[in-house]
Enzyme design. Structure first.
Site, PDB file in Angstrom:
ATOM      1  N   SER A  21      -6.384  20.684  -7.283  1.00  0.00           N
ATOM      2  CA  SER A  21      -7.467  21.416  -7.331  1.00  0.00           C
ATOM      3  C   SER A  21      -7.653  21.596  -8.701  1.00  0.00           C
ATOM      4  CB  SER A  21      -7.012  22.785  -6.744  1.00  0.00           C
ATOM      5  OG  SER A  21      -8.185  23.733  -6.500  1.00  0.00           O
ATOM      6  N   HIS A  72     -12.034  25.134  -1.076  1.00  0.00           N
ATOM      7  CA  HIS A  72     -11.884  23.935  -0.337  1.00  0.00           C
ATOM      8  C   HIS A  72     -12.304  23.958   1.055  1.00  0.00           C
ATOM      9  CE1 HIS A  72      -9.593  23.026  -3.809  1.00  0.00           C
ATOM     10  NE2 HIS A  72      -8.752  23.925  -3.692  1.00  0.00           N
TER      11      HIS A  72
END
Length: 317
Positions: free
Chosen positions: A90, A197
């Site tokens: 991420s 996400h």
């Protein structure tokens, strides 16, 4: 490997900075960008700003990770040809792209600071949440989530029995209860008020894309950059798509590590605070019955161990 948000902790990197004061320049630049003394925030000395705040956690992790990478690559003259792949989880992809030379430190810090701000604003306006599911394989979780299609999503495939889910708050609470009813005992809400996400991040993703269009010119990665969202090696023409898509799509950490194991990669180095990624890789490797050497930079002892192993292999020039 570069870690993402959640790996931060108070006083992280302070031993390293005591012995390598030249690395303080990274924190000074980042502090100029956010208009705060970043070192004070990390040390818990800024009573108005918390390291748990997305605006400060993201830039802090990025800054420390970049400083540690440059210490290894420049001060210790790490043999860059020995690096098969660079990757991040991420937020960690921003530190990864710095390590590739896709942008300079300041440019990356401005990008991360903007990302942290728009995600923090979404924290306050969105009705989303996230939760970690421990001890259950992805298939079991996916079966339960069929009832919450387009409301609750898998955000991270971290290892074979560690999944993160993300979605609308009320649906998330119902899905978490449903998972427990199916015998999955460890369902842990994360301390975030945002659904990362997954499609709830669409507006944030668009804003990030607009910022990139106006402010960022990527260079071709000088090291092989593996996108852990797309599970593929990515060049400069796809970097905007990778970074914006990362916000709305799941992180496929398991598949990314499995790809490397299948290539024969057997040494993994986590660069940044914490040891979260080290633990995930160890469990993934064990599941695949492969022996791996895992090192990290969490504290001075870890860094010294890393240096010793790299010297043994002749990888520090």
């Amino acid at each position: 490997m570069f870690p993402g948000q959640g790996s931060q902790y108070e006083k992280m990197g302070q031993q390293f900075l005591r012995f390598n004061s030249s690395s303080n320049k990274y924190f000074e630049i980042a502090g100029e960008i956010i208009g705060k003394d970043l070192a004070k925030i990390i040390n818990g000395q800024d009573l108005d700003s918390s390291l748990g705040d997305t605006r400060f956690s993201q830039i802090s992790i990025y800054t420390l990770s970049c400083a540690l990478f440059d210490y290894l690559s420049e001060d210790l003259s790490l043999d860059m040809k020995s690096i098969d792949t660079v990757m991040g989880h991420s937020l960690g992809e921003y530190s990864t792209l710095y390590s590739c030379g896709s942008y300079d430190f300041r440019t990356g810090a401005e990008l991360v600071a903007y990302r942290g701000n728009i995600m923090s604003n979404a924290d306050r306006s969105a009705k989303g949440m996230m939760a970690a599911i421990l001890g259950a394989e992805a298939g079991r979780v996916e079966d339960v989530l069929k009832e919450y299609r387009d409301r609750v999503f898998i955000a991270n495939y971290n290892d074979y029995t560690q999944i993160v889910i993300s979605g609308y708050e009320e649906d998330m609470k119902n899905a978490m209860a449903g998972l427990k009813e199916k015998g999955i005992k460890k369902v842990i809400p994360l301390k975030v008020n945002i659904a990362s996400h997954c499609p709830l991040m669409e507006e944030v993703s668009k804003k990030l894309g607009d910022f990139i269009d106006k402010n960022i010119i990527f260079k071709e990665p000088a090291l092989p950059f593996l996108s852990t969202t797309e599970v593929k090696y990515t060049g400069k023409g796809e970097l905007k798509k990778t970074l914006t898509g990362q916000l709305t799509n799941p992180i496929h950490w398991v598949d990314s590590i499995k790809l490397l194991l299948d290539k024969g990669v057997n040494t993994f180095v986590e660069i940044g605070p914490g040891k979260v990624l080290s633990g995930l890789v160890l469990r993934i490797a064990r599941k695949n019955k492969q022996n791996v050497d895992i090192m990290n930079t969490n504290d001075i002892d870890d860094i010294e161990d890393l240096i010793g192993k790299l010297q043994e292999r002749g990888l520090l020039r």
